[in-house]
Design a protein around this motif. Structure first.
Motif, mmCIF file in Angstrom:
data_model
loop_
_atom_site.group_PDB
_atom_site.id
_atom_site.type_symbol
_atom_site.label_atom_id
_atom_site.label_comp_id
_atom_site.label_asym_id
_atom_site.label_seq_id
_atom_site.Cartn_x
_atom_site.Cartn_y
_atom_site.Cartn_z
ATOM 1 N N PRO A 1 40.866 43.167 38.740
ATOM 2 C CA PRO A 1 41.859 42.403 39.129
ATOM 3 C C PRO A 1 43.325 42.839 38.757
ATOM 4 O O PRO A 1 44.067 42.686 39.440
ATOM 5 C CB PRO A 1 41.800 40.756 39.030
ATOM 6 C CG PRO A 1 40.691 40.909 37.807
ATOM 7 C CD PRO A 1 39.925 42.178 37.907
ATOM 8 N N GLU A 2 43.283 43.465 37.648
ATOM 9 C CA GLU A 2 44.717 43.868 37.020
ATOM 10 C C GLU A 2 45.075 45.399 37.475
ATOM 11 O O GLU A 2 46.093 45.576 37.086
ATOM 12 C CB GLU A 2 44.889 43.681 35.503
ATOM 13 C CG GLU A 2 43.557 44.557 34.756
ATOM 14 C CD GLU A 2 42.401 43.745 34.491
ATOM 15 O OE1 GLU A 2 41.514 44.608 34.068
ATOM 16 O OE2 GLU A 2 42.250 42.766 34.853
ATOM 17 N N ILE A 3 44.243 45.956 38.158
ATOM 18 C CA ILE A 3 44.564 47.247 38.590
ATOM 19 C C ILE A 3 45.203 47.065 40.027
ATOM 20 O O ILE A 3 44.815 46.649 40.850
ATOM 21 C CB ILE A 3 43.282 48.074 38.846
ATOM 22 C CG1 ILE A 3 42.393 48.264 37.560
ATOM 23 C CG2 ILE A 3 43.734 49.569 39.486
ATOM 24 C CD1 ILE A 3 43.412 48.879 36.514
ATOM 25 N N GLY A 4 46.338 47.738 40.301
ATOM 26 C CA GLY A 4 47.193 47.412 41.486
ATOM 27 C C GLY A 4 47.449 48.879 41.982
ATOM 28 O O GLY A 4 47.541 49.024 43.247
ATOM 29 N N PRO B 1 34.946 53.414 36.391
ATOM 30 C CA PRO B 1 35.433 51.955 36.530
ATOM 31 C C PRO B 1 34.396 51.041 35.622
ATOM 32 O O PRO B 1 33.213 51.414 35.653
ATOM 33 C CB PRO B 1 35.319 51.607 38.007
ATOM 34 C CG PRO B 1 34.410 52.541 38.670
ATOM 35 C CD PRO B 1 34.498 53.793 37.593
ATOM 36 N N LEU B 2 35.030 50.047 35.294
ATOM 37 C CA LEU B 2 34.325 48.908 34.395
ATOM 38 C C LEU B 2 33.214 48.132 35.219
ATOM 39 O O LEU B 2 32.284 47.774 34.961
ATOM 40 C CB LEU B 2 35.243 47.937 33.670
ATOM 41 C CG LEU B 2 36.059 48.836 32.640
ATOM 42 C CD1 LEU B 2 36.871 47.852 31.997
ATOM 43 C CD2 LEU B 2 35.331 49.459 31.531
ATOM 44 N N ARG B 3 33.767 47.763 36.606
ATOM 45 C CA ARG B 3 33.188 46.972 37.560
ATOM 46 C C ARG B 3 32.950 48.030 38.797
ATOM 47 O O ARG B 3 33.810 48.902 39.053
ATOM 48 C CB ARG B 3 33.602 45.566 37.934
ATOM 49 C CG ARG B 3 33.551 44.608 36.738
ATOM 50 C CD ARG B 3 33.983 43.383 37.267
ATOM 51 N NE ARG B 3 35.190 42.904 36.887
ATOM 52 C CZ ARG B 3 35.911 42.068 37.066
ATOM 53 N NH1 ARG B 3 35.307 41.172 38.204
ATOM 54 N NH2 ARG B 3 37.261 41.733 36.545
ATOM 55 N N LEU B 4 32.004 47.463 39.693
ATOM 56 C CA LEU B 4 31.996 47.995 41.137
ATOM 57 C C LEU B 4 32.013 47.027 42.094
ATOM 58 O O LEU B 4 31.561 45.953 41.804
ATOM 59 C CB LEU B 4 30.445 48.748 41.242
ATOM 60 C CG LEU B 4 30.210 49.784 40.098
ATOM 61 C CD1 LEU B 4 28.770 50.434 40.239
ATOM 62 C CD2 LEU B 4 31.419 51.070 40.254
ATOM 63 N N PHE B 5 32.213 47.396 43.164
ATOM 64 C CA PHE B 5 32.336 46.396 44.122
ATOM 65 C C PHE B 5 31.098 46.295 44.814
ATOM 66 O O PHE B 5 30.072 47.116 44.999
ATOM 67 C CB PHE B 5 33.195 46.919 45.272
ATOM 68 C CG PHE B 5 34.708 46.790 45.330
ATOM 69 C CD1 PHE B 5 35.372 45.476 45.363
ATOM 70 C CD2 PHE B 5 35.511 47.863 45.309
ATOM 71 C CE1 PHE B 5 36.959 45.580 44.983
ATOM 72 C CE2 PHE B 5 36.916 47.703 45.117
ATOM 73 C CZ PHE B 5 37.547 46.518 45.103
ATOM 74 N N ASP B 6 30.683 44.956 45.124
ATOM 75 C CA ASP B 6 29.437 44.439 45.631
ATOM 76 C C ASP B 6 29.418 44.973 47.143
ATOM 77 O O ASP B 6 28.464 45.674 47.643
ATOM 78 C CB ASP B 6 29.101 42.886 45.502
ATOM 79 C CG ASP B 6 28.964 42.601 44.082
ATOM 80 O OD1 ASP B 6 28.252 43.596 43.298
ATOM 81 O OD2 ASP B 6 29.279 41.419 43.754
#
Length: 189
Positions: free
Chosen positions: A181-184, A59-64
């Motif tokens: 946000p664009e991943i559903g 993934p490009l980002r990770l959840f905090d």
């Protein structure tokens, strides 16, 4: 001496010509549909080869802060795989306070007792697992998923088939894709 010969099937030949011609319409219609299907398959292969270098399993980002997740396990008369499935799901590496496991059982055989006993055993060990049994099978497994969704507490839903045994790190590898946000939806195998 002249012989007169008349073809007794002359009118029948005329009929079969029309019949043969009428059969050509559905034949060509089916051929066009098959050709379009073939073109579609070639297009899918072309897109695969064109974009395969864009594949990034990370993934490009990770959840905090990790989101709450509900894992749904729809089963129907699958008593011989339920123990293996629940054992694998309870071994998933994810904070238990952020996890909810629903065993959605529509079974009509002895799977009910087996699944309920396994869920009770893992719940007693502290796993966040619930057993939900429906009496009517309206909608089959999709109906069971819908019934579980009505009481689900997770922000995200993970659905596993009864014969799928996920690795322990599956959830941690997949959940962070939703930080974009664009991943559903994410589908894995």
């Amino acid at each position: 001496m002249k012989t007169w010969f008349t073809d007794p099937f002359a009118s029948v030949h005329h009929y079969f010509n029309w019949f043969d011609t009428l059969l050509l319409f559905p034949y060509f219609l089916v051929m066009i549909v098959l050709a379009l299907y073939g073109i579609h398959r070639y297009t899918l292969c072309w897109h695969y080869y064109k974009f395969r270098k864009n594949y990034n399993p990370n993934p490009l980002r990770l959840f905090d802060d990790l989101p709450r997740i509900t894992i749904q396990l729809p089963i129907f008369n699958e008593q011989f795989v339920i123990d293996r499935l629940i054992e694998a799901i309870c071994a998933i590496d994810y904070p238990p306070e952020k996890l909810e496991i629903q065993v959605l059982d529509d079974s009509t055989d002895e799977t009910q007792e087996v699944a309920s006993a396994i869920v009770d055993r893992y719940a007693a060990l502290g796993h966040p697992i619930r057993y939900i049994h429906r009496v009517n099978r309206h909608g089959f497994k999709a109906g069971a998923l819908d019934a579980g969704l009505k009481v689900a507490q997770g922000e995200f839903i993970a659905i596993f088939d009864a014969d799928f045994v996920p690795p322990t790190d599956w959830l941690m590898r997949v959940v962070h894709h939703f930080a974009e946000p664009e991943i559903g939806m994410v589908q894995t195998r």
